[in-house]
Design a protein around this motif. Structure first.
Motif, mmCIF file in Angstrom:
data_model
loop_
_atom_site.group_PDB
_atom_site.id
_atom_site.type_symbol
_atom_site.label_atom_id
_atom_site.label_comp_id
_atom_site.label_asym_id
_atom_site.label_seq_id
_atom_site.Cartn_x
_atom_site.Cartn_y
_atom_site.Cartn_z
ATOM 1 N N ALA A 249 49.479 69.231 -2.655
ATOM 2 C CA ALA A 249 49.762 69.664 -1.389
ATOM 3 C C ALA A 249 50.398 68.734 -0.706
ATOM 4 N N LEU A 250 50.113 67.566 -0.643
ATOM 5 C CA LEU A 250 50.584 66.290 0.226
ATOM 6 C C LEU A 250 52.221 66.210 -0.210
ATOM 7 N N HIS A 251 52.190 65.996 -1.521
ATOM 8 C CA HIS A 251 53.685 65.861 -2.348
ATOM 9 C C HIS A 251 54.545 67.001 -1.868
ATOM 10 N N ASP A 252 54.004 68.081 -1.738
ATOM 11 C CA ASP A 252 54.912 69.327 -1.329
ATOM 12 C C ASP A 252 55.476 69.130 -0.055
ATOM 13 N N VAL A 253 54.673 68.777 1.012
ATOM 14 C CA VAL A 253 55.088 68.700 2.404
ATOM 15 C C VAL A 253 55.583 67.208 2.650
ATOM 16 N N ALA A 254 55.188 66.152 2.014
ATOM 17 C CA ALA A 254 55.751 64.679 2.377
ATOM 18 C C ALA A 254 55.840 64.123 1.143
ATOM 19 N N PRO A 255 56.815 64.434 0.225
ATOM 20 C CA PRO A 255 57.025 63.433 -1.024
ATOM 21 C C PRO A 255 57.497 62.206 -0.727
ATOM 22 N N GLY A 256 56.753 61.212 -1.537
ATOM 23 C CA GLY A 256 57.038 59.889 -1.475
ATOM 24 C C GLY A 256 56.704 59.365 -0.050
ATOM 25 N N ARG A 257 55.741 59.852 0.775
ATOM 26 C CA ARG A 257 55.363 59.334 2.054
ATOM 27 C C ARG A 257 54.094 58.552 2.303
ATOM 28 N N LEU A 258 53.392 58.845 1.087
ATOM 29 C CA LEU A 258 51.959 58.255 0.935
ATOM 30 C C LEU A 258 52.121 56.758 0.816
ATOM 31 N N LYS A 259 51.642 55.843 1.839
ATOM 32 C CA LYS A 259 51.610 54.542 1.809
ATOM 33 C C LYS A 259 50.417 53.555 1.631
ATOM 34 N N LEU A 260 49.333 54.389 2.000
ATOM 35 C CA LEU A 260 47.975 53.815 2.157
ATOM 36 C C LEU A 260 46.841 54.890 2.213
ATOM 37 N N ILE A 261 45.865 54.626 1.351
ATOM 38 C CA ILE A 261 44.605 55.672 1.314
ATOM 39 C C ILE A 261 43.409 54.706 1.924
ATOM 40 N N HIS A 262 42.819 55.477 3.030
ATOM 41 C CA HIS A 262 41.712 55.142 3.408
ATOM 42 C C HIS A 262 40.569 55.672 2.728
ATOM 43 N N ALA A 263 40.022 54.868 1.901
ATOM 44 C CA ALA A 263 38.715 55.379 0.919
ATOM 45 C C ALA A 263 37.428 55.276 1.723
ATOM 46 N N ASN A 264 37.034 56.556 1.966
ATOM 47 C CA ASN A 264 35.515 56.660 2.640
ATOM 48 C C ASN A 264 34.943 58.089 2.312
ATOM 49 N N ASP A 265 33.558 57.704 1.804
ATOM 50 C CA ASP A 265 33.088 58.775 1.551
ATOM 51 C C ASP A 265 32.438 59.661 2.773
ATOM 52 N N SER A 266 31.915 60.891 2.774
ATOM 53 C CA SER A 266 31.600 61.435 3.967
ATOM 54 C C SER A 266 30.022 61.871 4.185
ATOM 55 N N LYS A 267 29.548 61.507 5.230
ATOM 56 C CA LYS A 267 28.025 61.839 5.651
ATOM 57 C C LYS A 267 27.979 63.268 5.641
ATOM 58 N N ASP A 268 29.021 63.987 6.122
ATOM 59 C CA ASP A 268 28.995 65.695 6.249
ATOM 60 C C ASP A 268 29.609 66.267 5.160
ATOM 61 N N LEU B 292 46.253 67.455 16.274
ATOM 62 C CA LEU B 292 47.470 67.956 15.931
ATOM 63 C C LEU B 292 47.804 68.246 14.579
ATOM 64 N N CYS B 293 46.961 67.179 13.724
ATOM 65 C CA CYS B 293 47.322 67.215 12.483
ATOM 66 C C CYS B 293 45.825 66.907 11.858
ATOM 67 N N ALA B 294 45.543 67.998 10.820
ATOM 68 C CA ALA B 294 44.169 67.480 10.147
ATOM 69 C C ALA B 294 44.205 67.680 8.715
ATOM 70 N N THR B 295 44.776 68.817 8.422
ATOM 71 C CA THR B 295 44.999 69.169 7.103
ATOM 72 C C THR B 295 46.162 68.750 6.476
ATOM 73 N N VAL B 296 46.582 68.466 5.004
ATOM 74 C CA VAL B 296 47.764 67.935 4.631
ATOM 75 C C VAL B 296 49.004 68.688 4.823
ATOM 76 N N GLN B 297 48.880 69.973 4.975
ATOM 77 C CA GLN B 297 49.890 70.831 5.361
ATOM 78 C C GLN B 297 50.325 70.754 6.914
ATOM 79 N N ASP B 298 49.429 70.224 7.822
ATOM 80 C CA ASP B 298 49.772 69.895 9.062
ATOM 81 C C ASP B 298 50.972 68.669 8.914
ATOM 82 N N LEU B 299 50.939 67.964 8.148
ATOM 83 C CA LEU B 299 51.884 66.906 8.212
ATOM 84 C C LEU B 299 53.361 67.303 8.082
#
Length: 277
Positions: free
Chosen positions: A200-219, A152-159
């Motif tokens: 882009a995140l700020h455009d759709v959800a200003p002030g909503r970011l409360k936690l970042i999961h920092a993970n690099d990607s194998k793919d 249901l939600c993958a890209t930042v815009q989907d938020l």
């Protein structure tokens, strides 16, 4: 990003939420922690230990809770939906008992039904849970997924539509997983990629970011595969994490690793993020 930004990780809690969790946090040099308060892959609701809860609450360690992986408010299966409501309600209560700042929940998948039907379910079942959160309770943090299947939600815009379905409830926040958004197609590794994503995140959800999961990607970017790698050892690369921690949208937002390996690897990842900070 200011040096006050907390860097920590998801901790193992064998031996007790506070006893095991704080021991592991000290071992890896975590300034904040994320924990499970129930079995992450089962529907059983664990009562918790009031003494451990009190110790964690009084430790002064900033805590976030990750909800069970099975939770899916978009599921067409009635039992999954009922269990999801019960688990998230229970997790929010347990999180309040340990003084957690937020409960991370995956945004879910429509599975075999339409996006519209799934989003109606999200609204119907998640809004009442948000309303139940006490003033001093944790926020509910929505974590977009890597985009495989009928997510249901993958890209930042989907938020945008997801938060709209929840009437932009004041207790609905966002947890951004770097591996997930990279897999969903946001190229954090490209020059300016982090800036574009967070703008882009700020455009759709200003002030909503409360936690970042920092993970690099194998793919690679756009793979739609959620496979975490240690910081700097994957396709995202260390520079993107440095960019992330300097962007105003991420200022003061805690950064939590969920990378592979045990304490030695986690210590290295936290140490590297500290240097990048």
């Amino acid at each position: 990003m200011s040096p006050s930004t907390l860097i920590g990780g998801h901790v193992f809690v064998a031996g007790g939420l506070a006893t095991g969790g704080l021991r592991y946090a000290a071992d890896i040099g975590a300034e904040m922690v994320q924990v499970f308060v129930t079995n992450p892959r089962g529907w059983a609701l664990s009562a918790g230990d009031p003494a451990e809860d009190a110790r964690l609450r009084e430790s002064g360690m900033p805590v976030f809770v990750h909800a069970n992986y099975l939770v899916n408010f978009g599921s067409p299966t009635e039992a999954t939906l009922e269990n999801s409501v019960a688990v998230v309600r229970h997790t929010l209560r347990r999180a309040a008992a340990i003084g957690a700042l937020g409960v991370v929940v995956h945004t879910g998948s429509a599975v075999s039904q339409s996006y519209e039907d799934a989003m109606r379910q999200v609204r119907e079942h998640l809004l009442p849970l948000l309303d139940e959160i006490p003033d001093d309770g944790p926020d509910l943090l929505l974590e977009p997924m890597a985009g495989q299947g009928r997510m249901l939600c993958a890209t930042v815009q989907d938020l945008g539509p997801y938060l709209e379905a929840l009437d932009f409830h004041p207790r609905a926040g966002v947890c951004l997983d770097t591996c997930h958004v990279f897999a969903a197609g946001h190229d954090l590794a490209a020059p300016g990629g982090v800036r574009l994503t967070l703008d882009a995140l700020h455009d759709v959800a200003p002030g909503r970011l409360k936690l970042i999961h920092a993970n690099d990607s194998k793919d690679p970017c756009g793979s739609k595969r959620d496979r975490h790698e240690n910081i700097g050892a994957g396709h995202i690369g260390a520079q993107a994490f440095a960019d992330l921690m300097r962007h105003p949208v991420a200022a003061g937002v805690p950064v939590c690793i969920e990378t592979p390996g045990k304490a030695d690897k986690h210590r290295e990842d936290i140490e590297l993020l500290r240097k990048l900070r």
